[in-house]
Design a protein around this motif. Structure first.
Motif, PDB file in Angstrom:
ATOM      1  N   ALA A 116       1.206  27.493   3.035  1.00  0.00           N
ATOM      2  CA  ALA A 116       0.671  28.843   2.847  1.00  0.00           C
ATOM      3  C   ALA A 116       1.024  29.397   1.472  1.00  0.00           C
ATOM      4  O   ALA A 116       0.157  29.936   0.760  1.00  0.00           O
ATOM      5  N   ALA A 117       2.287  29.264   1.087  1.00  0.00           N
ATOM      6  CA  ALA A 117       2.699  29.767  -0.229  1.00  0.00           C
ATOM      7  C   ALA A 117       2.020  28.990  -1.346  1.00  0.00           C
ATOM      8  O   ALA A 117       1.580  29.571  -2.350  1.00  0.00           O
ATOM      9  N   GLY A 118       1.916  27.685  -1.199  1.00  0.00           N
ATOM     10  CA  GLY A 118       1.249  26.866  -2.212  1.00  0.00           C
ATOM     11  C   GLY A 118      -0.220  27.207  -2.342  1.00  0.00           C
ATOM     12  O   GLY A 118      -0.758  27.295  -3.452  1.00  0.00           O
ATOM     13  N   ALA A 119      -0.887  27.420  -1.210  1.00  0.00           N
ATOM     14  CA  ALA A 119      -2.307  27.776  -1.253  1.00  0.00           C
ATOM     15  C   ALA A 119      -2.514  29.138  -1.900  1.00  0.00           C
ATOM     16  O   ALA A 119      -3.436  29.322  -2.702  1.00  0.00           O
ATOM     17  N   LEU A 120      -1.664  30.084  -1.603  1.00  0.00           N
ATOM     18  CA  LEU A 120      -1.764  31.414  -2.201  1.00  0.00           C
ATOM     19  C   LEU A 120      -1.523  31.368  -3.708  1.00  0.00           C
ATOM     20  O   LEU A 120      -2.318  31.890  -4.489  1.00  0.00           O
ATOM     21  N   LEU A 121      -0.465  30.720  -4.107  1.00  0.00           N
ATOM     22  CA  LEU A 121      -0.137  30.621  -5.528  1.00  0.00           C
ATOM     23  C   LEU A 121      -1.171  29.765  -6.268  1.00  0.00           C
ATOM     24  O   LEU A 121      -1.667  30.152  -7.330  1.00  0.00           O
ATOM     25  N   GLY A 122      -1.512  28.621  -5.708  1.00  0.00           N
ATOM     26  CA  GLY A 122      -2.480  27.726  -6.348  1.00  0.00           C
ATOM     27  C   GLY A 122      -3.871  28.323  -6.422  1.00  0.00           C
ATOM     28  O   GLY A 122      -4.582  28.149  -7.413  1.00  0.00           O
ATOM     29  N   GLY A 123      -4.270  29.037  -5.373  1.00  0.00           N
ATOM     30  CA  GLY A 123      -5.577  29.688  -5.388  1.00  0.00           C
ATOM     31  C   GLY A 123      -5.665  30.746  -6.468  1.00  0.00           C
ATOM     32  O   GLY A 123      -6.673  30.863  -7.170  1.00  0.00           O
ATOM     33  N   THR A 124      -4.603  31.501  -6.624  1.00  0.00           N
ATOM     34  CA  THR A 124      -4.575  32.535  -7.660  1.00  0.00           C
ATOM     35  C   THR A 124      -4.613  31.920  -9.055  1.00  0.00           C
ATOM     36  O   THR A 124      -5.396  32.335  -9.908  1.00  0.00           O
ATOM     37  N   LEU A 125      -3.775  30.917  -9.282  1.00  0.00           N
ATOM     38  CA  LEU A 125      -3.746  30.269 -10.600  1.00  0.00           C
ATOM     39  C   LEU A 125      -5.059  29.539 -10.883  1.00  0.00           C
ATOM     40  O   LEU A 125      -5.566  29.577 -12.009  1.00  0.00           O
ATOM     41  N   GLY A 126      -5.610  28.878  -9.882  1.00  0.00           N
ATOM     42  CA  GLY A 126      -6.879  28.175 -10.059  1.00  0.00           C
ATOM     43  C   GLY A 126      -8.021  29.127 -10.376  1.00  0.00           C
ATOM     44  O   GLY A 126      -8.885  28.826 -11.213  1.00  0.00           O
ATOM     45  N   ALA A 127      -8.042  30.283  -9.727  1.00  0.00           N
ATOM     46  CA  ALA A 127      -9.069  31.283 -10.022  1.00  0.00           C
ATOM     47  C   ALA A 127      -8.923  31.799 -11.449  1.00  0.00           C
ATOM     48  O   ALA A 127      -9.922  32.025 -12.143  1.00  0.00           O
ATOM     49  N   MET A 128      -7.700  31.955 -11.899  1.00  0.00           N
ATOM     50  CA  MET A 128      -7.477  32.390 -13.282  1.00  0.00           C
ATOM     51  C   MET A 128      -7.967  31.343 -14.271  1.00  0.00           C
ATOM     52  O   MET A 128      -8.628  31.671 -15.265  1.00  0.00           O
ATOM     53  N   VAL A 129      -7.673  30.084 -14.010  1.00  0.00           N
ATOM     54  CA  VAL A 129      -8.148  29.005 -14.891  1.00  0.00           C
ATOM     55  C   VAL A 129      -9.676  28.943 -14.859  1.00  0.00           C
ATOM     56  O   VAL A 129     -10.324  28.788 -15.898  1.00  0.00           O
ATOM     57  N   GLY A 130     -10.278  29.084 -13.683  1.00  0.00           N
ATOM     58  CA  GLY A 130     -11.734  29.114 -13.578  1.00  0.00           C
ATOM     59  C   GLY A 130     -12.328  30.272 -14.349  1.00  0.00           C
ATOM     60  O   GLY A 130     -13.386  30.147 -14.972  1.00  0.00           O
ATOM     61  N   GLY A 131     -11.658  31.417 -14.327  1.00  0.00           N
ATOM     62  CA  GLY A 131     -12.113  32.569 -15.105  1.00  0.00           C
ATOM     63  C   GLY A 131     -12.050  32.315 -16.602  1.00  0.00           C
ATOM     64  O   GLY A 131     -12.933  32.735 -17.352  1.00  0.00           O
ATOM     65  N   ILE A 132     -11.025  31.601 -17.041  1.00  0.00           N
ATOM     66  CA  ILE A 132     -10.908  31.274 -18.471  1.00  0.00           C
ATOM     67  C   ILE A 132     -12.007  30.305 -18.889  1.00  0.00           C
ATOM     68  O   ILE A 132     -12.555  30.409 -19.985  1.00  0.00           O
ATOM     69  N   THR A 133     -12.375  29.369 -18.006  1.00  0.00           N
ATOM     70  CA  THR A 133     -13.410  28.392 -18.368  1.00  0.00           C
ATOM     71  C   THR A 133     -14.787  29.030 -18.523  1.00  0.00           C
ATOM     72  O   THR A 133     -15.665  28.439 -19.151  1.00  0.00           O
ATOM     73  N   ILE A 134     -14.969  30.240 -17.996  1.00  0.00           N
ATOM     74  CA  ILE A 134     -16.239  30.949 -18.179  1.00  0.00           C
ATOM     75  C   ILE A 134     -16.492  31.197 -19.666  1.00  0.00           C
ATOM     76  O   ILE A 134     -17.633  31.165 -20.122  1.00  0.00           O
ATOM     77  N   LEU A 135     -15.419  31.410 -20.417  1.00  0.00           N
ATOM     78  CA  LEU A 135     -15.562  31.676 -21.850  1.00  0.00           C
ATOM     79  C   LEU A 135     -16.181  30.496 -22.585  1.00  0.00           C
ATOM     80  O   LEU A 135     -16.813  30.676 -23.630  1.00  0.00           O
ATOM     81  N   PHE A 136     -15.997  29.284 -22.076  1.00  0.00           N
ATOM     82  CA  PHE A 136     -16.487  28.085 -22.743  1.00  0.00           C
ATOM     83  C   PHE A 136     -17.796  27.566 -22.141  1.00  0.00           C
ATOM     84  O   PHE A 136     -18.280  26.534 -22.553  1.00  0.00           O
ATOM     85  N   LYS A 137     -18.330  28.290 -21.193  1.00  0.00           N
ATOM     86  CA  LYS A 137     -19.585  27.895 -20.551  1.00  0.00           C
ATOM     87  C   LYS A 137     -20.737  28.252 -21.485  1.00  0.00           C
ATOM     88  O   LYS A 137     -20.809  29.357 -21.983  1.00  0.00           O
ATOM     89  N   ASN A 138     -21.619  27.310 -21.699  1.00  0.00           N
ATOM     90  CA  ASN A 138     -22.726  27.503 -22.623  1.00  0.00           C
ATOM     91  C   ASN A 138     -24.021  27.727 -21.842  1.00  0.00           C
ATOM     92  O   ASN A 138     -24.872  26.867 -21.785  1.00  0.00           O
ATOM     93  N   THR A 139     -24.141  28.910 -21.252  1.00  0.00           N
ATOM     94  CA  THR A 139     -25.320  29.247 -20.463  1.00  0.00           C
ATOM     95  C   THR A 139     -26.392  29.815 -21.382  1.00  0.00           C
ATOM     96  O   THR A 139     -26.123  30.675 -22.209  1.00  0.00           O
ATOM     97  N   ASN A 140     -27.608  29.315 -21.233  1.00  0.00           N
ATOM     98  CA  ASN A 140     -28.732  29.817 -22.014  1.00  0.00           C
ATOM     99  C   ASN A 140     -29.641  30.648 -21.127  1.00  0.00           C
ATOM    100  O   ASN A 140     -29.830  30.346 -19.953  1.00  0.00           O
ATOM    101  N   SER A 141     -30.223  31.696 -21.701  1.00  0.00           N
ATOM    102  CA  SER A 141     -31.150  32.551 -20.988  1.00  0.00           C
ATOM    103  C   SER A 141     -32.478  32.556 -21.738  1.00  0.00           C
ATOM    104  O   SER A 141     -32.505  32.671 -22.963  1.00  0.00           O
TER     105      SER A 141
END
Length: 161
Positions: A116-141
């Protein structure tokens, strides 16, 4: 022996045909109508002069060009956050279970508490890393607004890339 050769030949021919049947299946698009509301998303099945065909969950769908307002490539940023959270939570839950020691002198916890503690901590850190990777996403419109000239330009860009 003839039947075996016939079956093998039939299987090989059907596989070759299946691989050539779909093109551009790795291109993911999000399609918005003329008012800016998302009307569809999925991988490209085919691009025609008058419509766009996408496939999502194995179901093909056809969208006429006159109803397309804009097209965006790649998944939305929330997809990065979700994948990061799931991977982080799963990984850290396994680490929490593996390092559990209920008889430890200072920090004692059982496997369930560690997961439970690992999932809570890992989920939070993983979401933060996923949020940072948005900056490097090259989406075209691409703005289409139902215009066939803009649609042809978009089609050429997608086919060439």
């Amino acid at each position: 022996m003839k039947n075996l050769i016939f079956v093998i030949t039939l299987v090989l021919i059907s596989n070759a045909y299946a691989q050539n049947g779909l093109e551009n299946t790795n291109v993911f698009l999000r399609v918005y109508d003329l008012e800016g509301k998302k009307i569809s998303k999925g991988k490209v099945l085919s691009i025609l002069d008058t419509s766009l065909q996408l496939v999502r969950n194995g179901q093909p769908m056809e969208i006429p060009v006159r109803s397309i307002g804009s097209v965006k490539t790649k998944h939305s940023g929330g997809n990065n956050v979700l994948i990061g959270a799931v991977v982080g939570a799963g990984t850290m839950a396994v680490v929490g279970v593996a390092t559990a020691d209920p008889d430890a002198w200072i920090l004692a916890y059982n496997a369930g508490e560690g997961a439970a503690a690992g999932a809570l901590l890992g989920g939070t850190l993983g979401a933060m890393v996923g949020g940072i990777t948005i900056l490097f996403k090259n989406t075209n419109s691409y703005e289409i607004n139902g215009d066939t000239a803009k649609w042809k330009a978009f089609t050429e860009m997608i086919v060439n890339n």
